[in-house]
Write an enzyme that holds these catalytic residues in place. Structure first.
Site, PDB file in Angstrom:
ATOM      1  N   HIS A  35       0.353   0.880  -8.108  1.00 27.12           N
ATOM      2  CA  HIS A  35      -0.435   2.108  -7.965  1.00 27.12           C
ATOM      3  C   HIS A  35      -1.720   2.058  -8.793  1.00 27.12           C
ATOM      4  O   HIS A  35      -2.148   3.075  -9.347  1.00 27.12           O
ATOM      5  CB  HIS A  35       0.389   3.326  -8.392  1.00 27.12           C
ATOM      6  N   LEU A  76       0.867  -1.170   0.000  1.00 25.26           N
ATOM      7  CA  LEU A  76       0.000   0.000   0.000  1.00 25.26           C
ATOM      8  C   LEU A  76       0.909   1.225   0.000  1.00 25.26           C
ATOM      9  O   LEU A  76       1.920   1.254   0.707  1.00 25.26           O
ATOM     10  CB  LEU A  76      -0.905   0.020   1.235  1.00 25.26           C
ATOM     11  N   ASP A  77       0.548   2.252  -0.782  1.00 20.75           N
ATOM     12  CA  ASP A  77       1.341   3.470  -0.850  1.00 20.75           C
ATOM     13  C   ASP A  77       1.509   4.094   0.531  1.00 20.75           C
ATOM     14  O   ASP A  77       0.713   3.833   1.442  1.00 20.75           O
ATOM     15  CB  ASP A  77       0.666   4.495  -1.766  1.00 20.75           C
ATOM     16  N   LYS A  78       2.468   4.981   0.643  1.00 17.03           N
ATOM     17  CA  LYS A  78       2.750   5.629   1.928  1.00 17.03           C
ATOM     18  C   LYS A  78       1.507   6.297   2.511  1.00 17.03           C
ATOM     19  O   LYS A  78       1.264   6.233   3.719  1.00 17.03           O
ATOM     20  CB  LYS A  78       3.878   6.656   1.763  1.00 17.03           C
TER      21      LYS A  78
END
Length: 233
Positions: free
Chosen positions: A183, A101-103
């Site tokens: 993403h 999962l992205d930041k």
């Protein structure tokens, strides 16, 4: 198996800390005090205790973390805190995150040391369902529902599988998909002219965060583990 290795594999403490267990007279085997870590045991027969508590070794561990903002999905990072920092006190060998999962993306993140299952769950052939809640930068158009159903084409001309977009209000929606491209949600929305400004993963396979606060986790029970393993059959 050596008893110190058994206790280490059980995720009880670091190797140096486990050495002190023997010096501090905290370890027994079949109620006999053990003072050396090199003693051989049979985990199928012997009863191993630390501080009079039975220690049962499990080869694999499975957790669901409610990932908070600001943490990267990595075991180590020079710039940002990582999701694995929440599990540093467990001392479980090979524990890692399943997928990324992205930041700034929050929500369900599976953590395990079962590498075979983890790799399968993020492979394209697994078809694991994922549901995201998202907020975008401008009003959503109802025509997007059909576009996502037909399959979005990304900026690199890569075609995504059909996905289910449900519009909640003008700028909020949920998106259900079975892929895990890099993403992907943000790229899909960008390809139709929207920027995602908030993103949460509500579901991975059948796993949810239940009532967890950000940064908290729970361990899967046997029924949940077996249900995850069914994806490999």
């Amino acid at each position: 198996m050596r008893i110190d290795k058994y206790l280490s594999n059980a995720g009880l403490a670091s190797r140096s800390e486990i050495k002190r267990f023997f010096k501090d007279k905290r370890v027994t085997v079949n109620d006999q005090l053990i003072r050396q870590g090199k003693i051989q045991i049979d985990p199928n027969i012997d009863i191993i205790k630390v501080d009079n508590k039975v220690i049962q070794y499990k080869p694999y561990y499975y957790f669901v973390l409610n990932k908070p903002k600001g943490y990267v999905s990595a075991n180590e990072d020079d710039k940002y805190p990582t999701v694995m920092e929440f599990f540093s006190n467990l001392h479980i060998k090979d524990l890692t995150h399943v997928g990324r999962l992205d930041k700034d993306t929050t929500g369900v993140l599976l953590i395990t040391n079962d590498g075979k299952l983890g790799h399968f769950l993020i492979s394209p052939k697994s078809n694991v369902k994922k549901i995201y809640s998202l907020t975008v930068d401008k009003d959503l158009d109802d025509l997007l529902i059909k576009q996502f159903k037909d399959g979005i084409t990304l900026e690199n001309k890569e075609k995504c599988k059909p996905a289910k977009l449900t519009i909640i209000n003008k700028r909020k929606a949920t998106l259900e998909l079975t892929e895990g491209k890099y993403h992907q949600v943000k790229r899909m929305m960008r390809s139709v002219g929207y920027e995602v400004i908030a993103l949460n993963r509500d579901l991975f396979a059948f796993l949810t965060i239940k009532n967890l606060k950000p940064g908290k986790y729970y361990e899967l029970n046997e029924e949940e583990i077996n249900k995850l393993r069914e994806y490999m059959r």
